[in-house]
Design an enzyme around this catalytic site. Structure first.
Site, short mmCIF file in Angstrom:
data_model
loop_
_atom_site.label_atom_id
_atom_site.label_comp_id
_atom_site.label_asym_id
_atom_site.label_seq_id
_atom_site.Cartn_x
_atom_site.Cartn_y
_atom_site.Cartn_z
N LYS A 32 -38.36 -49.85 -25.58
CA LYS A 32 -39.55 -49.34 -26.29
C LYS A 32 -40.35 -48.71 -25.56
O LYS A 32 -40.32 -49.04 -24.27
CB LYS A 32 -39.97 -50.53 -27.38
CG LYS A 32 -40.80 -51.58 -26.36
CD LYS A 32 -41.40 -52.54 -27.25
CE LYS A 32 -42.94 -52.30 -27.41
NZ LYS A 32 -43.66 -52.48 -26.25
N HIS A 41 -42.13 -56.02 -31.86
CA HIS A 41 -41.62 -57.55 -31.71
C HIS A 41 -41.95 -58.24 -33.08
O HIS A 41 -41.50 -59.18 -33.49
CB HIS A 41 -42.53 -58.00 -30.51
CG HIS A 41 -42.52 -57.20 -29.29
ND1 HIS A 41 -41.16 -56.96 -28.95
CD2 HIS A 41 -43.29 -56.98 -28.18
CE1 HIS A 41 -41.33 -56.14 -27.66
NE2 HIS A 41 -42.67 -56.23 -27.33
N LYS A 44 -54.76 -58.42 -27.07
CA LYS A 44 -54.96 -58.71 -25.78
C LYS A 44 -56.34 -59.36 -25.60
O LYS A 44 -57.20 -59.21 -26.46
CB LYS A 44 -55.11 -57.32 -24.79
CG LYS A 44 -53.94 -56.41 -24.98
CD LYS A 44 -52.99 -56.44 -24.12
CE LYS A 44 -51.50 -55.75 -24.39
NZ LYS A 44 -50.41 -56.45 -23.79
N ASP A 69 -35.41 -55.12 -27.82
CA ASP A 69 -36.61 -55.53 -28.31
C ASP A 69 -36.63 -56.95 -27.52
O ASP A 69 -35.90 -57.81 -27.96
CB ASP A 69 -36.80 -55.89 -29.59
CG ASP A 69 -38.25 -56.03 -30.18
OD1 ASP A 69 -38.64 -57.44 -29.44
OD2 ASP A 69 -38.88 -55.97 -31.03
N HIS A 70 -37.19 -57.14 -26.40
CA HIS A 70 -36.79 -58.28 -25.68
C HIS A 70 -37.46 -59.67 -26.34
O HIS A 70 -37.08 -60.61 -25.94
CB HIS A 70 -37.76 -58.09 -24.25
CG HIS A 70 -39.14 -58.59 -24.25
ND1 HIS A 70 -40.03 -57.45 -24.57
CD2 HIS A 70 -39.94 -59.76 -23.77
CE1 HIS A 70 -41.25 -58.06 -24.54
NE2 HIS A 70 -41.34 -59.32 -24.13
N LYS A 127 -35.67 -63.90 -26.72
CA LYS A 127 -36.45 -65.10 -26.18
C LYS A 127 -35.66 -66.25 -26.63
O LYS A 127 -35.10 -66.32 -28.00
CB LYS A 127 -37.73 -65.16 -26.56
CG LYS A 127 -38.63 -64.30 -25.72
CD LYS A 127 -40.23 -64.27 -26.34
CE LYS A 127 -40.98 -62.80 -25.54
NZ LYS A 127 -41.62 -63.54 -24.27
N GLU A 141 -52.46 -62.78 -26.29
CA GLU A 141 -52.26 -62.71 -24.63
C GLU A 141 -53.74 -62.75 -24.15
O GLU A 141 -54.72 -62.29 -24.86
CB GLU A 141 -51.71 -61.36 -24.39
CG GLU A 141 -50.26 -60.97 -25.01
CD GLU A 141 -49.73 -59.55 -24.41
OE1 GLU A 141 -49.27 -59.78 -23.31
OE2 GLU A 141 -50.00 -58.53 -25.09
N ASP A 184 -47.50 -51.07 -30.14
CA ASP A 184 -46.96 -51.87 -28.76
C ASP A 184 -46.46 -53.02 -29.25
O ASP A 184 -45.35 -53.61 -28.78
CB ASP A 184 -48.19 -52.12 -27.76
CG ASP A 184 -47.80 -52.56 -26.59
OD1 ASP A 184 -46.85 -51.92 -26.05
OD2 ASP A 184 -48.43 -53.55 -26.16
N ARG A 206 -35.97 -41.54 -8.11
CA ARG A 206 -35.98 -40.22 -7.20
C ARG A 206 -36.03 -40.34 -5.91
O ARG A 206 -35.63 -39.63 -5.12
CB ARG A 206 -37.26 -39.42 -7.71
CG ARG A 206 -37.13 -37.85 -7.54
CD ARG A 206 -38.11 -37.08 -8.43
NE ARG A 206 -39.50 -37.82 -8.25
CZ ARG A 206 -40.41 -37.22 -8.94
NH1 ARG A 206 -40.51 -36.30 -9.59
NH2 ARG A 206 -41.87 -37.81 -8.61
C1 BG6 Z 1 -44.30 -55.69 -24.23
C2 BG6 Z 1 -45.77 -54.88 -24.59
O1 BG6 Z 1 -43.39 -55.12 -25.07
O2 BG6 Z 1 -44.55 -56.79 -24.57
C3 BG6 Z 1 -46.81 -55.45 -23.64
O3 BG6 Z 1 -45.75 -53.42 -24.07
C4 BG6 Z 1 -46.81 -56.94 -23.93
O4 BG6 Z 1 -48.06 -54.97 -23.90
C5 BG6 Z 1 -45.41 -57.72 -23.93
O5 BG6 Z 1 -47.81 -57.58 -22.92
C6 BG6 Z 1 -45.48 -59.01 -23.98
O6 BG6 Z 1 -44.33 -59.70 -23.84
P1 BG6 Z 1 -44.38 -61.33 -23.42
O7 BG6 Z 1 -42.71 -61.57 -23.32
O8 BG6 Z 1 -44.97 -61.34 -22.15
O9 BG6 Z 1 -44.91 -61.93 -24.44
#
Ligand code: BG6
Length: 490
Positions: free
Chosen positions: A148, A240, A339, A177-178, A182, A216, A235, A51
């Site tokens: 997501k 994942h 977390k 979905d990243h 990996k 994490e 999440d 924006r």
């Molecule tokens: C994201 C979540 O999809 O993945 C986050 O929304 C999380 O909460 C993150 O921290 C973790 O990704 P990575 O690649 O750091 O393990």
């Protein structure tokens, strides 16, 4: 040997939400690296939109800062070359102002691949897709990328997918979905299907159980607002972790073709044993961190970070899943994520069954069963724990040793971020590492009853101290079955 780089076809990539956190942390650094490695044709353009009333130069300064902050191999001349492809055009999604200008920019190259990356909240997916349709921005070579969270539950995911589906065909929709991008996650497929060693053992006859941990050490920090509407199950588990489970458990696909792989993943999701009320109470644990110590310092609890004390959102989940098919019947999959845990580690542990009989007599003691550990982060690699003879003369003594392959050491190359591969796959039109709509639906079908049961439960999540491995109930979940989480012996 440097990795082989195959240049993609010419493209225009439009990034919506280009002044946001994802663009800053992930997209700009990833695109910079792909440009640096020579994967983009000279004419490829990255058209950024948000924006704010930026000029090209303003936005390039912002992108430069993002690259500076997030990449370790910053080279001024390469950054300059990369930024020359970056353009900016403001669009106010609310008022609809700015679309005509974007159309003028895109119309100069109607025949190149066109990708729209929606790095915005899901509430804007519908409006943006419809505007793309209405302004005639969709060509035969167009793809759209969505991030997501895809919904908050099955019903909202359906509504969201419907709205995107009114403009785009399924084969044009790339749901990221990243985790699938990996390096080690893809290595899981290489390990299983490019070696003859594992597949014959990859079943209930030889595998005792599987553990998937995504731990994490960070808390939710500045994301508490979003996170409180999601929680660890939505999440991390719905996407994942279930995707990782699919890759471990799926049957060999006939090829790496997108639908062959996704058909097999879908069958796994559909074979997950549904958790009813009784199982949810016994087989799931949800936790929430309270103040403790992490990474050498005192840290606040989740509720303090959130600034409210009426939340029942979980920051930790552990659960036991089972897959009812011939390969996996009776093999528990223990899943765990949270977390502010003791350390940042993501790994898949495949625990094989113990040997049926020891020829070594009682003196050598218990012989631990083999374990295959696939480490996603940090220090990506694969480890196989095997028993060997303790070196030296004297009686037969046994010792467990890791056959260890750290990718960083073995290949001495930078490990590309997941987004680098995934964005290039979008341009190539390869959907293998993206979630198909039916996978998302099937994952929600399994997760929805857990969410509902937790929502109606009177019991809040169990507290755990920041910097630990989660609530003790998580340890009890596996110990009840006579097993332990794999970090216990690290
Ligand atoms: C994201 C979540 O999809 O993945 C986050 O929304 C999380 O909460 C993150 O921290 C973790 O990704 P990575 O690649 O750091 O393990």
């Amino acid at each position: 040997m440097p990795p082989r780089v195959i240049e993609v076809e010419d493209f225009d990539l439009v990034v919506f939400g280009a002044s946001g956190d994802l663009a800053h942390r992930k997209l700009m650094p990833a695109l910079y690296h792909r440009s640096l490695d020579g994967q983009m044709p000279d004419t490829a353009r990255i058209i950024c939109s948000a924006r704010r009333d930026y000029t090209d130069e303003d936005y390039r300064a912002w992108a430069r800062e993002a690259i500076q902050e997030h990449v370790s191999d910053y080279h001024e001349e390469h950054v300059e070359a990369f930024l020359a492809r970056v353009h900016y055009t403001a669009i106010d999604i609310g008022s609809g102002e700015g679309w005509d200008k974007l159309k003028t920019i895109l119309d100069t190259r109607p025949d190149v691949i066109r990708a729209f990356y929606l790095a915005v909240g899901p509430d804007l997916f519908g409006t943006i897709c419809q505007a793309i349709g209405e302004h005639g921005l969709k060509t035969d070579q167009t793809r759209v990328v969505i991030e997501k969270p895809i919904g908050k539950d099955g019903a909202s995911a359906k509504a969201l997918n419907d709205v995107v589906g009114t403009v785009f065909e399924e084969q044009q929709i790339f749901r990221i979905d990243h985790y699938l991008g990996k390096e080690t996650v893809q290595n899981l497929m290489a390990l299983r299907f490019a070696n003859v060693l594992f597949e014959p053992l990859w079943n209930a006859a030889h595998i005792d159980h599987v553990q998937i941990t995504v731990a994490e050490s960070l808390g939710v920090g500045g994301r508490a607002g979003y996170y409180d509407t999601a929680g660890a199950l939505r999440d991390m588990v719905q996407n994942h972790i279930l995707q990782l489970l699919c890759l471990v458990a799926m049957e060999p696909p006939s090829s790496m073709d997108a639908d062959s792989v996704r058909d097999e993943k879908l069958k796994v999701l559909q074979s997950l044993v549904p958790l009813d009320q009784d199982k949810i109470e016994r087989l799931t644990v949800r936790g929430r961190y309270v103040a403790g110590a992490s990474q050498g310092g005192a840290v606040p609890g989740y509720l303090e970070e959130l600034g409210r004390d009426d939340s029942t959102t979980e920051t930790f989940v552990a659960l036991k899943a089972e897959i009812s098919n011939w390969r996996w019947a009776g093999v528990p999959f223990y899943l765990r994520t949270g977390k502010r845990l003791a350390k940042r580690v993501s790994e898949i542990v495949v625990q094989f069954r113990p040997i049926p009989h020891s020829i070594f007599g009682e003196r050598v003691g218990a012989i631990p069963a083999n374990r295959l550990i696939i480490r996603l982060q940090p220090d990506e690699g694969v480890q196989m724990k095997v028993m060997i003879k303790d070196p030296g003369p004297g009686g037969m003594r046994l010792r467990e040793v890791p056959l260890d392959m750290s990718f960083a050491e073995a290949f001495k190359v930078r490990n590309p971020d997941a987004y680098e591969r995934l964005i290039m796959d979008v341009i190539r039109g390869n959907q293998t590492l993206f979630m198909r709509r039916d996978e998302v639906d099937a994952a929600w079908s399994w997760v929805d009853p857990i969410l509902e049961a937790w929502q109606s439960s009177k019991t809040p999540p169990k507290n755990y101290t920041a910097g630990t491995w989660g609530p003790s109930a998580s340890i009890a979940l596996v110990e009840r079955d006579g097993r332990t989480w794999s970090d216990d012996d690290q």
